[in-house]
Write an enzyme that holds these catalytic residues in place. Structure first.
Site, PDB file in Angstrom:
ATOM      1  N   HIS A   1      -8.169  -4.202   2.714  1.00 49.78           N
ATOM      2  CA  HIS A   1      -7.360  -5.197   2.005  1.00 49.78           C
ATOM      3  C   HIS A   1      -6.086  -5.524   2.777  1.00 49.78           C
ATOM      4  O   HIS A   1      -5.498  -6.584   2.597  1.00 49.78           O
ATOM      5  CB  HIS A   1      -7.026  -4.707   0.590  1.00 49.78           C
TER       6      HIS A   1
ATOM      7  N   GLU B   1     -19.593   0.190  -3.244  1.00 54.55           N
ATOM      8  CA  GLU B   1     -18.681  -0.672  -4.004  1.00 54.55           C
ATOM      9  C   GLU B   1     -19.286  -2.072  -4.117  1.00 54.55           C
ATOM     10  O   GLU B   1     -19.053  -2.922  -3.253  1.00 54.55           O
ATOM     11  CB  GLU B   1     -17.310  -0.766  -3.301  1.00 54.55           C
TER      12      GLU B   1
ATOM     13  N   SER C   1      -6.837   0.440   4.878  1.00 52.81           N
ATOM     14  CA  SER C   1      -7.571  -0.319   3.856  1.00 52.81           C
ATOM     15  C   SER C   1      -7.897  -1.703   4.388  1.00 52.81           C
ATOM     16  O   SER C   1      -7.045  -2.379   4.971  1.00 52.81           O
ATOM     17  CB  SER C   1      -6.735  -0.442   2.585  1.00 52.81           C
TER      18      SER C   1
ATOM     19  N   ASP D   1     -11.996  -8.139  -3.761  1.00 55.96           N
ATOM     20  CA  ASP D   1     -12.763  -7.475  -4.817  1.00 55.96           C
ATOM     21  C   ASP D   1     -13.091  -8.522  -5.872  1.00 55.96           C
ATOM     22  O   ASP D   1     -12.193  -9.139  -6.444  1.00 55.96           O
ATOM     23  CB  ASP D   1     -11.928  -6.340  -5.452  1.00 55.96           C
TER      24      ASP D   1
ATOM     25  N   GLN E   1       0.837  -1.200   0.000  1.00 55.89           N
ATOM     26  CA  GLN E   1       0.000   0.000   0.000  1.00 55.89           C
ATOM     27  C   GLN E   1       0.883   1.265   0.000  1.00 55.89           C
ATOM     28  O   GLN E   1       0.612   2.226  -0.712  1.00 55.89           O
ATOM     29  CB  GLN E   1      -0.893  -0.015   1.255  1.00 55.89           C
TER      30      GLN E   1
HETATM   31 ZN   LIG Z   1     -11.763  -3.618  -2.284  1.00 53.30          ZN
END
Ligand SMILES: [Zn+2]
Length: 259
Positions: free
Chosen positions: A175, A230, A173, A182, A138
């Site tokens: 993630h 999202e 995040s 995703d 990141q």
């Molecule tokens: Zn994502």
């Protein structure tokens, strides 16, 4: 005379009895009136009180949440810009089946693989776009983006400000946690709102809770999550919590009371 006096006395007596009767009647009427008024007042107060009570109870009961044991707390770790992971956060990961280069928390990888496999058995082709990202990755992503803008002639500060609006800072995040993924339709590999119109996304939104996943950034919750809708971003929270969250139409912040 004596008869007249006797009649007068009797009249006076009758008059006194009548007077007493009217006084009692008046007191009785006043009492009844008072009681009715009192009851009415008490009832309206009870009603308004009960409405307020419902309001308070509502706030407590609003979110249905099953208590989990401490060994399962890892499933409900909240990550957002106010709840950042420590820079040294690490997690044991395992590869996503059939997708090289994508890692996921090893404790939940079975559920993710099963979900993709079950969708495939119904003819739905799901692609993984992003899964676990290290905090270091990141950071590098941000550095690269800043460098790109500086190379285009932007000042270092402007480049950093612009990048901050595009890439979530390290540790903030989901993630980075290892429990977010995703997922897109193979036929439409775009991280756009229209993703929701694909058969794959419809299936995911309808079935993800059976595998312990939630749609992490639902429509209309941007004010709480700080992230736009999202339809592609799914988060593992465990089956019980996933069902409670999705059935109640809430986001993770609301479920955890952290917003
Ligand atoms: Zn994502």
């Amino acid at each position: 005379m004596s008869t007249k006096r006797g009649t007068k006395k009797r009249r006076k007596k009758r008059y006194r009895i009548k007077k007493r009767f009217f006084v009692f009647l008046l007191i009785f009427i006043l009492c009844i009136f008072g009681m009715v008024k009192c009851t009415a007042w008490l009832m309206s107060d009870e009603d308004s009180g009960s409405i307020q009570d419902h309001g308070t109870e509502g706030a407590d009961d609003e979110i249905r949440r099953t208590a989990i044991d401490s060994t399962e707390e890892w499933k409900l770790v909240l990550v957002n810009k106010n709840h950042k992971l420590p820079a040294d956060h690490s997690v044991e990961t395992a590869p996503v089946a059939g997708r090289s280069g994508y890692q996921f928390d090893s404790r939940a990888i079975g559920s993710l693989n099963q979900m993709i496999e079950d969708a495939a058995s119904e003819g739905l082709e799901i692609e993984v776009c992003s899964a676990y990202r290290t905090i270091e990755y990141q950071e590098n992503l941000i550095k690269a983006q800043v460098a790109k803008y500086v190379a285009q002639g932007m000042s270092q500060t402007d480049a950093e400000v612009r990048t901050a609006t595009e890439i979530i800072e390290p540790g903030a995040s989901e993630h980075n946690l290892g429990l977010a993924v995703d997922l897109v339709a193979k036929s439409y590999q775009h991280l756009e709102e229209d993703q929701e119109n694909t058969a794959e996304n419809k299936w995911l939104q309808a079935n993800c809770t059976n595998y312990g996943f939630i749609l992490r950034y639902p429509k209309g919750k941007q004010g709480i999550t700080g992230i736009i809708y999202e339809p592609w971003h799914f988060r593992y929270v465990g089956e019980a919590a996933a069902k409670e969250i999705m059935e109640q139409g809430i986001c993770l912040e609301e479920y955890l009371g952290e917003y």
